[in-house]
Design an enzyme around this catalytic site. Sequence first.
Site, mmCIF file in Angstrom:
data_model
loop_
_atom_site.group_PDB
_atom_site.id
_atom_site.type_symbol
_atom_site.label_atom_id
_atom_site.label_comp_id
_atom_site.label_asym_id
_atom_site.label_seq_id
_atom_site.Cartn_x
_atom_site.Cartn_y
_atom_site.Cartn_z
ATOM 1 N N CYS A 1 54.075 30.413 24.885
ATOM 2 C CA CYS A 1 55.023 31.528 24.921
ATOM 3 C C CYS A 1 56.433 31.012 25.183
ATOM 4 C CB CYS A 1 54.613 32.499 26.016
ATOM 5 S SG CYS A 1 55.834 33.772 26.301
ATOM 6 N N CYS B 1 59.783 34.722 32.425
ATOM 7 C CA CYS B 1 59.173 36.046 32.544
ATOM 8 C C CYS B 1 58.434 36.267 33.865
ATOM 9 C CB CYS B 1 58.250 36.282 31.349
ATOM 10 S SG CYS B 1 57.106 37.644 31.519
ATOM 11 N N CYS C 1 52.948 35.772 33.393
ATOM 12 C CA CYS C 1 51.837 34.808 33.399
ATOM 13 C C CYS C 1 52.206 33.676 34.358
ATOM 14 C CB CYS C 1 51.645 34.193 32.015
ATOM 15 S SG CYS C 1 51.133 35.355 30.755
ATOM 16 N N GLN D 1 41.135 50.049 32.804
ATOM 17 C CA GLN D 1 41.156 48.577 32.829
ATOM 18 C C GLN D 1 41.959 48.041 31.635
ATOM 19 O OE1 GLN D 1 39.918 46.491 35.017
ATOM 20 N NE2 GLN D 1 38.515 47.723 36.255
ATOM 21 N N TYR E 1 35.150 53.840 45.408
ATOM 22 C CA TYR E 1 36.429 53.421 44.827
ATOM 23 C C TYR E 1 36.296 53.476 43.297
ATOM 24 C CZ TYR E 1 36.696 51.116 49.464
ATOM 25 O OH TYR E 1 36.655 50.817 50.794
ATOM 26 N N GLU F 1 36.623 58.662 45.030
ATOM 27 C CA GLU F 1 37.921 58.057 44.700
ATOM 28 C C GLU F 1 39.007 58.862 45.418
ATOM 29 O OE1 GLU F 1 39.582 55.587 42.834
ATOM 30 O OE2 GLU F 1 41.370 56.738 43.369
ATOM 31 N N ASP G 1 34.201 48.831 44.566
ATOM 32 C CA ASP G 1 35.247 48.154 43.788
ATOM 33 C C ASP G 1 36.591 48.463 44.447
ATOM 34 O OD1 ASP G 1 36.877 46.995 41.898
ATOM 35 O OD2 ASP G 1 36.305 48.318 40.251
ATOM 36 N N CYS H 1 38.853 42.216 43.280
ATOM 37 C CA CYS H 1 39.985 41.541 42.631
ATOM 38 C C CYS H 1 40.639 40.568 43.605
ATOM 39 C CB CYS H 1 40.989 42.573 42.120
ATOM 40 S SG CYS H 1 41.536 43.708 43.391
#
Length: 460
Positions: A78, A84, A87, A288, A317, A338, A386, A413
């Site tokens: 990239c 940026c 990433c 997602q 969640y 939730e 989650d 995560c």
Amino acid sequence: MKKAKPPVKTGDVIEMEITGLSHDGAGVGKYQGFTIFVPQTVPDEKVRVRVQVVKKTYGKGEAIQVLKSHPSRTEPPCPIYHECGGCQIQHLQYPAQLEHKRQQVADHFERIGGMQVPVLPVLGMENPWRYRNKAQVPLGWEDGKVKAGFYAAGSHRIVDMEACLIQHEANDQAVRKVKELARELKIPIYDETKHQGCLRHVMVRTGFHTGELMIVLVTNGKKLPHRDKWVEALRKEFPALKSLIQNINSKRTNVVLGPENEVLWGRDVIYDRIGEVTFAISPHSFFQVNPVQTQVLYDQVARYAGLTGREVVIDAYCGIGTIALYLAQNAKRVYGVEIVPAAVRDAERNAKINGMDHVTFETGAAEEVLPRWYEEGIRPDVVVVDPPRKGCDRVLLDTLVSMQPERLVYVSCNSATLARDAKYLAECGYRVQEVQPVDMFPQTGHIENVAMFKLENYLK
Ligand code: SAH
């Protein structure tokens, strides 16, 4: 004891070895015992670093020269990678990205969880590019030209971007076309310092499996000049367009979307599928962002849940109910909880779309709703959690333990809080059998995990 003074100051140029990667993908090493983070470097490299930030316990620097490079380093494809910040590890070859992520998860279990668990090789993507189904791009104005791109690091200056290599091609095309039309139609671009002008952001969503396209023009106020021309031009350019929306955001805020949506043309939602389950996605819906890997992730959840059609399942969640509905295909009854009311409304709508009436959703904090369910006599066979990055609330974990499900599937995560919660659960009789990391965000430092826990001495 007095803390030693940092051995460096801002602006110093030093040479150091990189020994690891931080949770967000920056290289990290010690200089005279002092921790320094150096983005875009690789463990085992020797680098010359300009120190940019010095705090009490750590510093941050910029690699100005790689003195000894690691064989897993590669040229980032990239052209705007260095500016940026979206990433963090494009400079690492993909297999090395996956191995670093796996190692990090194993380290967290060892250091924070105090346990050695089987962490399987990361499930990566065959093609780890152009995977994102959602783009959200700010517009700006500079030297008489409309720009659309990203904010330069640490500022609100917009850097123009022609393509984002992790973005679905259709999203890139839509952003480019919106930019072109804004120029042609001379739309006043929003200026956040003066809080004036009209067009603020463009958001694009693509239904990966259906190909349906949604374009959202975020405006400061209700007026959108040349409304009909926008509709005509975007419909003509994009046959896949199913929903063109104006979102009104009149506040001085960094939040992208305002509360109000007006359909300029087409539907108020697009549809996409995960496996056989269909989801309606509106501008505000959380969905997602990597649809290919979402299916990989949910298949792993389903495998660990081991459903036969007779089980009662809780999805805590649950967001818009994606895991709950995915598992409902093979369960007797599913309960989802939730905290965001709009997400629960989406979840209920999605249950209807799929004709699933054995799934119930409730709005509230999982740590408040589960204890109530327990009192009401709900006894799940499998619980899926989650949680957000901070992990599970202690009250929730205690309630889970009281419910005594045979299996617990933990989607995370953040492997640091997963390892912390795993330690607590182990003390309560739930042992991690296996952890499967899934690469939902190639080229970035993030990694998603699915951990399977089993109750020892399960009797039921
Ligand atoms: N399982 C979903 C979303 C997971 S993201 C999916 O796969 O798409 C985590 C979700 O937890 C978010 O939707 C967030 O709103 C919700 N959340 C955060 N704190 C919560 C709490 N205390 N109780 C219930 N939900 C919570």
